[in-house]
Design a protein around this motif. Structure first.
Motif, short mmCIF file in Angstrom:
data_model
loop_
_atom_site.label_atom_id
_atom_site.label_comp_id
_atom_site.label_asym_id
_atom_site.label_seq_id
_atom_site.Cartn_x
_atom_site.Cartn_y
_atom_site.Cartn_z
N GLU A 185 -11.01 7.45 -1.75
CA GLU A 185 -10.06 7.49 -0.54
C GLU A 185 -9.10 6.10 -0.99
N TYR A 186 -9.51 5.19 -1.71
CA TYR A 186 -8.56 4.20 -1.79
C TYR A 186 -8.73 3.62 -3.37
N ASN A 193 0.87 -1.31 0.10
CA ASN A 193 -0.03 -0.04 0.17
C ASN A 193 0.94 1.21 0.15
N GLY A 244 -1.96 -1.06 -3.38
CA GLY A 244 -3.15 -0.31 -3.26
C GLY A 244 -2.60 0.85 -3.10
N PHE A 245 -3.51 2.10 -3.03
CA PHE A 245 -3.36 3.50 -2.80
C PHE A 245 -4.21 4.16 -1.91
N GLY A 246 -3.66 4.42 -0.86
CA GLY A 246 -4.81 5.17 0.30
C GLY A 246 -4.52 6.67 0.39
N ARG A 247 -5.66 7.32 0.16
CA ARG A 247 -5.68 8.67 0.67
C ARG A 247 -5.24 9.20 1.99
N MET A 306 -6.69 0.48 -6.04
CA MET A 306 -6.01 -0.72 -6.29
C MET A 306 -5.77 -1.32 -7.51
N HIS A 318 -10.18 -1.66 -8.19
CA HIS A 318 -11.00 -0.93 -7.24
C HIS A 318 -10.41 0.66 -7.28
N SER A 319 -11.41 1.45 -7.36
CA SER A 319 -10.91 2.85 -7.42
C SER A 319 -12.34 3.64 -6.77
N PRO A 329 -5.66 8.72 -4.49
CA PRO A 329 -5.69 7.38 -5.00
C PRO A 329 -6.02 6.79 -6.66
N ASP A 342 0.73 5.40 0.27
CA ASP A 342 0.02 6.70 0.78
C ASP A 342 0.38 7.58 -0.47
#
Length: 122
Positions: A38-39, A11, A51-54, A41, A34-35, A17, A13
């Motif tokens: 907030e998040y 993941n 994954g990419f988390g805001r 993937m 997933h898009s 995202p 930050d």
């Protein structure tokens, strides 16, 4: 030595995202699985997704500033450094002035400011 765990996912930050997922989707060709704001993937056919988390107030590392260490980076194999660098820049990557890899790899920064490397396979 036998371990007792395996990587479930990586993941990162960031402040956006969906934008970062789109960037790495284009670089790696992985599906955006997933898009949301907030998040997001991306997922390979096999193996661990990214994954990419805001994070509010996200501040990227400043490569190669030791007062703002990179903390991690991803390395990607490519066949041609110049072509890979050009394509990554077209997609929104940055090219830092400091390049320690010579002819073997290039340091780039993704749209969120995370350093990553494109590396020759052989």
């Amino acid at each position: 030595m036998t371990g007792f765990a395996s990587i479930a996912m990586v993941n990162l930050d960031c402040d956006s995202p969906p934008a970062l997922a789109e960037f790495y989707h284009e670089v790696l060709g992985w599906e955006i699985s997933h898009s949301q704001d907030e998040y997001a993937m991306i997922s390979p056919e096999a193996g661990a997704p990214i994954g990419f988390g805001r994070v509010d107030g996200f501040q990227p590392p400043r490569w190669p500033d030791p007062e703002s260490p990179k903390q991690f980076h991803l390395d990607f194999y490519v066949d041609d450094l110049d072509k890979a660098e050009r394509r990554c820049v077209e997609l929104g990557a940055g090219t830092p002035e400091f390049q320690p890899g010579g002819d073997r790899w290039r340091v780039l920064t993704d749209p969120a400011g995370h350093p990553f490397c494109v590396c020759l396979k052989s």
